[in-house]
Each structure stands twice: as C-alpha cells, then as structure tokens.
Design a protein around this motif. Structure first.
Motif, mmCIF file in Angstrom:
data_model
loop_
_atom_site.group_PDB
_atom_site.id
_atom_site.type_symbol
_atom_site.label_atom_id
_atom_site.label_comp_id
_atom_site.label_asym_id
_atom_site.label_seq_id
_atom_site.Cartn_x
_atom_site.Cartn_y
_atom_site.Cartn_z
ATOM 1 N N LYS A 1 0.768 -1.296 -0.058
ATOM 2 C CA LYS A 1 0.092 0.009 -0.057
ATOM 3 C C LYS A 1 0.814 1.262 -0.039
ATOM 4 O O LYS A 1 0.475 2.096 -0.724
ATOM 5 C CB LYS A 1 -0.876 0.100 1.125
ATOM 6 C CG LYS A 1 -2.033 -0.965 1.061
ATOM 7 C CD LYS A 1 -2.909 -1.034 2.191
ATOM 8 C CE LYS A 1 -3.986 -2.158 2.159
ATOM 9 N NZ LYS A 1 -4.720 -2.093 3.415
ATOM 10 N N ALA A 2 1.961 1.145 0.672
ATOM 11 C CA ALA A 2 2.875 2.403 0.611
ATOM 12 C C ALA A 2 3.443 2.464 -0.615
ATOM 13 O O ALA A 2 3.578 3.720 -1.333
ATOM 14 C CB ALA A 2 4.022 2.138 1.573
ATOM 15 N N VAL A 3 3.943 1.369 -1.376
ATOM 16 C CA VAL A 3 4.232 1.554 -2.886
ATOM 17 C C VAL A 3 3.220 2.095 -3.711
ATOM 18 O O VAL A 3 3.533 2.887 -4.811
ATOM 19 C CB VAL A 3 4.688 0.250 -3.401
ATOM 20 C CG1 VAL A 3 4.881 -0.013 -4.803
ATOM 21 C CG2 VAL A 3 6.052 -0.280 -2.694
ATOM 22 N N ALA A 4 1.696 1.871 -3.629
ATOM 23 C CA ALA A 4 0.782 2.202 -4.441
ATOM 24 C C ALA A 4 0.597 3.760 -4.534
ATOM 25 O O ALA A 4 -0.075 4.182 -5.372
ATOM 26 C CB ALA A 4 -0.453 1.457 -3.931
ATOM 27 N N GLU A 5 1.001 4.079 -3.354
ATOM 28 C CA GLU A 5 0.904 5.696 -3.281
ATOM 29 C C GLU A 5 2.128 6.381 -4.055
ATOM 30 O O GLU A 5 2.111 7.656 -4.130
ATOM 31 C CB GLU A 5 0.920 6.018 -1.681
ATOM 32 C CG GLU A 5 -0.206 5.774 -0.799
ATOM 33 C CD GLU A 5 -0.235 6.075 0.484
ATOM 34 O OE1 GLU A 5 0.908 6.533 0.744
ATOM 35 O OE2 GLU A 5 -1.142 5.666 1.179
ATOM 36 N N MET A 6 3.123 5.694 -4.315
ATOM 37 C CA MET A 6 4.118 6.405 -5.324
ATOM 38 C C MET A 6 3.644 6.875 -6.607
ATOM 39 O O MET A 6 2.919 6.063 -6.950
ATOM 40 C CB MET A 6 5.225 5.427 -5.197
ATOM 41 C CG MET A 6 5.757 4.958 -4.080
ATOM 42 S SD MET A 6 7.163 3.677 -4.050
ATOM 43 C CE MET A 6 8.439 4.734 -5.021
ATOM 44 N N PRO A 7 4.015 7.852 -7.202
ATOM 45 C CA PRO A 7 3.671 8.474 -8.322
ATOM 46 C C PRO A 7 4.085 7.418 -9.412
ATOM 47 O O PRO A 7 5.260 6.900 -9.329
ATOM 48 C CB PRO A 7 4.241 9.706 -8.559
ATOM 49 C CG PRO A 7 5.207 9.645 -7.527
ATOM 50 C CD PRO A 7 5.069 9.042 -6.405
ATOM 51 N N GLY A 8 3.081 6.926 -10.433
ATOM 52 C CA GLY A 8 3.534 6.063 -11.599
ATOM 53 C C GLY A 8 3.842 4.675 -11.287
ATOM 54 O O GLY A 8 4.451 4.072 -12.113
ATOM 55 N N LYS B 1 9.708 0.422 -1.177
ATOM 56 C CA LYS B 1 9.725 1.819 -1.894
ATOM 57 C C LYS B 1 11.147 1.822 -2.525
ATOM 58 O O LYS B 1 11.311 2.443 -3.784
ATOM 59 C CB LYS B 1 9.405 2.766 -0.753
ATOM 60 C CG LYS B 1 8.010 2.816 -0.527
ATOM 61 C CD LYS B 1 7.819 3.840 0.702
ATOM 62 C CE LYS B 1 7.686 5.322 0.029
ATOM 63 N NZ LYS B 1 7.336 6.270 1.355
ATOM 64 N N GLU B 2 12.375 1.920 -1.883
ATOM 65 C CA GLU B 2 13.605 1.673 -2.412
ATOM 66 C C GLU B 2 13.718 0.882 -3.715
ATOM 67 O O GLU B 2 14.506 1.383 -4.617
ATOM 68 C CB GLU B 2 14.777 1.468 -1.299
ATOM 69 C CG GLU B 2 16.250 1.354 -1.672
ATOM 70 C CD GLU B 2 16.543 2.837 -2.144
ATOM 71 O OE1 GLU B 2 17.486 2.968 -2.796
ATOM 72 O OE2 GLU B 2 15.978 3.786 -1.501
ATOM 73 N N THR B 3 13.229 -0.320 -3.693
ATOM 74 C CA THR B 3 13.507 -1.087 -4.753
ATOM 75 C C THR B 3 12.485 -0.530 -6.051
ATOM 76 O O THR B 3 13.034 -0.549 -7.147
ATOM 77 C CB THR B 3 12.634 -2.414 -4.391
ATOM 78 O OG1 THR B 3 13.804 -3.018 -3.592
ATOM 79 C CG2 THR B 3 12.928 -3.458 -5.850
#
Length: 378
Positions: free
Chosen positions: A74-81, A281-283
């Motif tokens: 879910k944290a990744v899903a909030e990243m743009p693109g 997120k880093e990956t």
C-alpha cells in the motif's frame, strides 16, 4: 494560430449549409477536443505506469506475515507512476509458479514473491522473462534479473526474548514454530539468547507445526505447550492463534509480524514486527530510475526500520522496558550484539567463541539450537 484557422474554416463551411446548426456543431467539436486529449493523456500515463505485483502465501487478513507485506504494498501504491496488484493464499510449489508466470505474462515490470517456498519457482520464471525484475523474500538464490531480500528479524526476536525471560515465573517458555529452516531456527536462537540474558534459568520449548498459516493448528500447538507448564508463548506463525490460546489460559504471549495486542490484550507482552515499506519503496524507485540490479542480496537491520518491536504492554515493568530500549538503541546504531560469543549449542559445545561474532554465512546457514532450547531442528 493553426488551431484558430481550422476553427474558422469549419465555421465558414458550416454557414453555407446551416448557420445555426453549424454553430452548434462547431461548439461541440471545441468541447470534445480537451476531453479527447485528457483521455489520451490518461491512457498514455496508464501505459507508462510501473506495474508491481506481490504474491502472498496467506490471506492479507491474517493479521500477520502477509498483512505486513500488504502494508508495504500500500505504501508503494501511493508512489507516483506505480500500479500494484497482489494474489493472496498462494501455495508454495507449482501453484506459486503459475501465479508468478501469469504476472510476468500480463506485463508486470517488478514482482515480489514473499515466501521461502517461492524461491525456486521465482528463479524458473525469471529465466523465462529476462526483462522483468524479480525480488524473492527470505531465500538465497539469485539470477541476473532476480535478487533476494529480508530483514534481520533475529534482532527484534532477541529484544522480545528479553521481555519473555523477564516475565516468566515458571522458567518455561513455549515457541510455536513453522518449519525447521535456518530463518526460523535463527529466530528461535536469538529469542532464546534474549531470554537467557534476562533469566539464565529459563528454557524455551519448541513445537513444529510444519505450516506457515493454519490458525487452528497453531492454537493447538500453543495449548500443548501451555499444558506442560509454559507461561509465555512466542511464535513464528502467521495467525494470532497462539496469542489467543495464551490469553484464554491467563498466560503471557509474544507476537510476530505485526502488533497482535488487539487479539490478546491481556496476554500480549510485545511482538517482533515487520515494516516492509522501506525496502519496497527503495526497490521500486531503483526500477523506475533504471538503477535496479539483479544478483543482489539485501539483508536490512533494525537501523533501517524494516524490523522493530511492537509497544510493550502495561504489564511489562518499567525496568524491563528500559532494558529493551537500551539494547534496541545499540541495534539501531548499527551494533549487532545478538550472536556474540561465547555461545554454546544444546550439547554444551562452544559454537561461537568468546569475543567473536557470527558472520552472515553462519547466520544464514544456522542449523543448530543454542543452549536453553528444548526441542530438535527437524
């Protein structure tokens, strides 16, 4: 200027046919153009999105391992693109290979496979799809487009062991464990080292379930440990079943994966917990930037925030909380104090000499129990 010229040309022709209708037609085309452009832009943006897939061994509602991974998703899903998707309750083996291959076939750019038993299936699929990035959790195999990742959960296990060792009254602590693999054995040993540091007389009794997620079986295993006098129950399992069993008997418990205090508020001392967001997120960021590399092994410690301990319950004395916080500060500072000698195995043989620290090779291949563990590694 060209846009306006086109507009007037259309208007002139329309006047020759029917002025009023032409005006309405001209206005309609002028209104459609921005919408069409927006639709095309949205479509292009969708195509440019990085598709990231996650494969889970248990339901995301397990309140444990897969739940913690899904918080990271879910944290990744909030990243743009970025667009994410997941498949839950995927059995290890052939079923997982099918799911992983489907993701690769469906255009996913990055796939996280989150269970140890997904390792070989992930590697086989990675060979078929060299343009897809694969990340496997908790394993050791790699490929040009496949890396592995994990966290030093043994650090958090050690801290929870300090709490358990301080809280036991009968010096018998139970541990409900999944499979006898190095990851689980290492966690039991780290927990026991914490227990014995706080209470040298305490012992940790291990029961294997040979499953990652089976709430009923996990609870029954905890009950079997309570029946032989254990007054604190710890676990390497995905459900809060062992926590519930401890509370029903009026005993204490130590959770895993996430803060399980809501399921056993009277029993829950603390838990060793995961926070996958930093590594995910880093990956994703590296894949987006084109800097991600395969053939890598990531093993992040408490200083990165990937592993932690849940807040300690009100029943835990202030001096115990202080001890845990002091040790946690050392780990967060990059000082890995857990497997530092002298450490003996169950037979009383020195396996890590005084003043020495186990290296990653020793930790990753750990196949013995330390002194103080009652049980076998099979």
């Amino acid at each position: 200027m060209k846009r306006f010229a086109r507009f007037f040309a259309v208007a002139a022709c329309a006047v020759m046919l029917l002025a009023l209708a032409a005006c309405g037609g001209g206005e309609q085309k002028a209104e459609e153009k921005p919408a069409e452009k927006a639709e095309k832009a949205a479509s292009a943006e969708k195509e440019d999105q990085l598709k990231v897939g996650f494969v889970y061994v248990s339901p995301v509602g397990d309140a444990g391992y897969s739940y913690s991974h899904d918080l990271g998703r879910k944290a990744v899903a909030e990243m743009p693109g970025v667009k994410t998707s997941f498949v839950e309750s995927v059995m290890e083996g052939a079923d997982s290979e099918r799911v992983i291959r489907n993701m690769a076939n469906n255009g996913f750019d990055l796939v996280f496979t989150t269970s140890f038993g997904y390792m070989d299936p992930t590697k086989r699929v990675a060979k078929e799809f060299p343009d897809v990035a694969f990340m496997h959790c908790s394993g050791f195999k790699k490929a040009e487009n496949m890396s592995n990742y994990f966290g030093r959960m043994y650090q958090a296990r050690y801290l929870t062991g300090l709490v358990a060792g301080s809280m036991t009254e009968g010096n018998k602590i139970g541990y409900v464990a999944a499979f006898p693999i190095p990851e689980v054995i290492r966690g039991i040993n780290a927990f026991t080292l914490g227990v014995r540091e706080a209470n040298p007389e305490a012992q940790v009794r291990v029961v294997w379930t040979k499953t990652w997620y089976d709430p009923a079986l996990e609870k029954d295993a905890a009950i079997s440990l309570l029946d032989v006098g254990c007054d604190v129950i710890a676990q390497h399992q995905d459900s809060p079943g062992p926590q519930e069993a401890a509370q029903e008997r009026g005993k204490y418990s130590v959770g895993y994966n996430s803060d399980m205090s809501a399921f056993a508020p009277k029993a829950h001392l603390t838990a060793a917990i995961w926070n996958w967001a930093p590594v995910y997120k880093e990956t994703v960021k590296k894949v987006q930037e084109g800097t991600w590399e395969g053939n890598q092994s990531l093993w992040w410690g408490m200083e990165t925030g990937v592993v932690d301990v849940a807040p300690m319950g009100d029943m835990v004395p202030a001096e115990v909380k202080k001890l845990v916080e002091e040790k946690k500060a050392e780990l967060e500072g990059g000082k890995d104090i857990v497997f530092t000698g002298p450490i003996k195995n169950q037979k009383g043989e020195v396996v890590i000499p005084e003043g020495e620290k186990a290296d990653d090779g020793q930790l990753l291949g750990m196949n013995y129990f330390v002194e103080g563990v009652i049980g076998n590694t099979e």
